[in-house]
Enzyme design. Structure first.
Site, PDB file in Angstrom:
ATOM      1  N   ASP A 107       0.821  -1.209   0.000  1.00 25.01           N
ATOM      2  CA  ASP A 107       0.000   0.000   0.000  1.00 25.01           C
ATOM      3  C   ASP A 107       0.856   1.260   0.000  1.00 25.01           C
ATOM      4  OD1 ASP A 107      -2.056   1.779   0.208  1.00 25.01           O
ATOM      5  OD2 ASP A 107      -2.610   1.264   2.259  1.00 25.01           O
ATOM      6  N   ASP A 325      -1.508   6.121  -6.367  1.00 28.80           N
ATOM      7  CA  ASP A 325      -1.726   5.093  -5.369  1.00 28.80           C
ATOM      8  C   ASP A 325      -1.911   3.718  -5.969  1.00 28.80           C
ATOM      9  OD1 ASP A 325      -2.415   3.565  -3.260  1.00 28.80           O
ATOM     10  OD2 ASP A 325      -3.594   5.142  -2.318  1.00 28.80           O
TER      11      ASP A 325
END
Ligand SMILES: *[C@@H]1O[C@H](CO)[C@@H](O)[C@H](O)[C@H]1NC(C)=O
Ligand SMILES: *[C@@H]1O[C@H](CO)[C@@H](O)[C@H](O)[C@H]1NC(C)=O
Ligand SMILES: *[C@@H]1O[C@H](CO)[C@@H](O)[C@H](O)[C@H]1NC(C)=O
Ligand SMILES: *[C@@H]1O[C@H](CO)[C@@H](O)[C@H](O)[C@H]1NC(C)=O
Ligand SMILES: *[C@@H]1O[C@H](CO)[C@@H](O)[C@H](O)[C@H]1NC(C)=O
Ligand SMILES: *[C@@H]1O[C@H](CO)[C@@H](O)[C@H](O)[C@H]1NC(C)=O
Ligand SMILES: *[C@@H]1O[C@H](CO)[C@@H](O)[C@H](O)[C@H]1NC(C)=O
Length: 452
Positions: A107, A325
């Site tokens: 992440d 992201d």
């Protein structure tokens, strides 16, 4: 058969306050998943299904090395293969805590590295009721050994953008990722409201220290109060480069193809994939959050524009800040831009409040989408513009658009370049230089048997 569902896991700053493109919601279309309301922050990943690794491509590596010499970035000796869980939901890789190996979600939208501890309490996210451990669907749980030393009088407490939340203890552990071992501040989760995948046991957060979630005291309910202040610490990648174990950059290549490796996380250098062209760089920005946080947090950049079928489309405010992201499946654009792009599918994609996504015919023709970063336009392969999302009640495939509504269009809002974009580039998170660098990948077809 599980279908694609979309995760948006990301640290919420300051406990519950949400950053980024204000609230949008999305719900998984898979029958097996409950609809979840998601407000954004950062997140988690996506893509293919687990299968055998296809291994590195020697030609690619050599080619990339040639190119990268010019860019002074070399192919990394510390690359770890990403694998995807569920179809298109999340990317995970192996991480070792002490002597125990786990799979954990990769992440770039949060900063804590944590694993769930044996004996944890599982909570139903919707009702708050206590449940069995199995209900949270984690992979193997961590058994504390003497490689872990707890930091007294600290606690871990994080809420992700989709509402999932965890608390636990904080300590030092010998952690190995991509062949590099460090003594790292980690959290062991002992209380979890989590909707897992049955395989992953935690998460690897690669963003900046400002987003770390350790707090003073042992009572998480007091976190963010005077007696529960945030205690920032060095996230795993920072620990590695400050110890001189690796250059201060990492890169990600997220692959579209679900029949082999789902991608690579390369520490200190480049991943072994083909690129087409040279790297374009742009500064990492301090995300504007009401002037609250005057430091790096997410990997946020300015983009110069979005092109739709060759023409630049603008939102009403001209918002330009986007978080890059790996953890977000879709791209989230200002409402007006998302609407324009989705109207340009033939036939048009139509927003569904229930699903929090634009539903599109699986056989639609996608428009040409380009993202202009510092003068270079990065095009999105049409294969990434339509995602198989599940099976409808009539038994037919249901597809969603790769572009979603990131909310109202205010100049200070921050939007997201998710995996729809990332599948088409190699991204270098050049922390040392304070830049992100992007190179277009060579066009590649998908072998994904479920792709339309
Ligand atoms: C990778 O390993 C090779 C062989 O050990 C070494 O020559 C090279 O310098 C290393 N590259 C990096 C980026 O560390
Ligand atoms: C993760 O570790 C397991 C056990 O060592 C191994 O079988 C698997 O191939 C590894 N996966 C990746 C993606 O490296
Ligand atoms: C931790 O211990 C439990 C119970 O003995 C076991 O089932 C589990 O596999 C262990 N976890 C790891 C990662 O070894
Ligand atoms: C890691 O560092 C901490 C703080 O310096 C120390 O207390 C701990 O013993 C170290 N752990 C390992 C496994 O080296
Ligand atoms: C986490 O911290 C918030 C304050 O930021 C607090 O309201 C909440 O109760 C804590 N979570 C848990 C599970 O204790
Ligand atoms: C564009 O790239 C140049 C050269 O790398 C860099 O100096 C500049 O800061 C970049 N500008 C923007 C707006 O990204
Ligand atoms: C490389 O990029 C050029 C220009 O965008 C494009 O015309 C060409 O098809 C690409 N080649 C491959 C192999 O992706």
């Amino acid at each position: 058969m599980s279908a694609l569902s979309i995760l948006l896991l990301g640290a919420s700053l300051f406990g519950s306050s949400v950053i980024v493109a204000s609230g949008f919601s999305i719900s998984a279309t898979s029958a097996s998943q409950e609809a979840s309301e998601l407000t954004l922050s950062s997140n988690v990943l996506t893509l293919s299904r687990k299968t055998s690794a296809k291994g590195y491509n020697a030609r690619s590596a050599a080619y990339l090395l040639g190119l990268s010499r010019a860019n002074k970035i070399v192919v990394s000796n510390h690359t770890t293969v990403l694998e995807s869980l569920f179809i298109g939901e999340e990317f995970a890789t192996n991480i070792t805590f002490g002597t125990e190996i786990f799979e954990a979600i990769v992440d770039t939208g949060s900063s804590d590295t944590w694993i769930v501890e044996s004996g944890f309490s599982c909570i139903d996210l919707d009702t708050g009721a206590a449940e069995t451990e199995a209900y949270c669907e984690f992979g193997p749980t961590y058994n504390v050994t003497d490689t872990f030393s707890q930091i007294p009088d600290e606690n871990f407490n994080i809420t992700y953008g989709d509402g999932e939340f965890l608390t636990g203890i904080v300590g030092y552990e010998e952690v190995t990722l991509a062949g590099i071992t460090v003594n790292q501040t980690v959290s062991l989760v002992n209380y979890a409201a989590w909707e897992g995948d049955g395989t992953t046991s935690g998460l690897i957060g690669l963003a900046y220290p400002a987003l770390t979630s350790a707090y003073a005291g042992t009572d998480p309910t007091l976190d963010n109060s005077a007696s529960g202040e945030q205690i920032e610490y060095s996230p795993i990648f920072q620990t590695m480069y400050t110890a001189g174990l690796v250059s201060p950059l990492f890169s990600l290549a997220i692959l579209r193809d679900i029949s082999g490796d789902s991608g690579y996380l390369a520490l200190g250098g480049l991943p072994p994939v083909d690129i087409n062209g040279t790297f374009t760089s742009t500064p990492i920005l301090i995300t504007s959050i009401d002037g609250y946080l005057q430091t790096y947090d997410f990997y946020t950049i300015n983009i110069e524009g979005i092109t739709l079928n060759g023409k630049t489309v603008r939102g009403s405010s001209g918002a330009t800040q986007y978080i890059v992201d790996s953890g977000t499946t879709l791209n989230y654009f200002p409402t007006s831009i998302a609407n324009a792009i989705n109207r340009a599918f033939v036939p048009p994609a139509v927003y569904s409040d229930d699903d929090g996504a634009y539903i599109v015919s699986c056989t639609a023709t996608a428009p040409s989408l380009g993202i202009n970063i510092n003068g270079t336009i990065f095009y999105t392969n049409p294969l990434d513009m339509i995602l198989l999302a599940g099976t409808g009640e009539d038994g037919n495939d249901v597809c969603i658009s790769g572009i979603d509504d990131g909310g109202s269009d205010a100049a200070e809002d921050v939007y997201i370049l998710g995996d729809t974009f990332q599948k088409n580039v190699v991204t270098v998170f050049d922390v040392g230089a304070g830049e992100l660098q992007f190179a277009a990948r060579e066009f590649y077809e998908s072998n994904d048997p479920v792709k339309v």
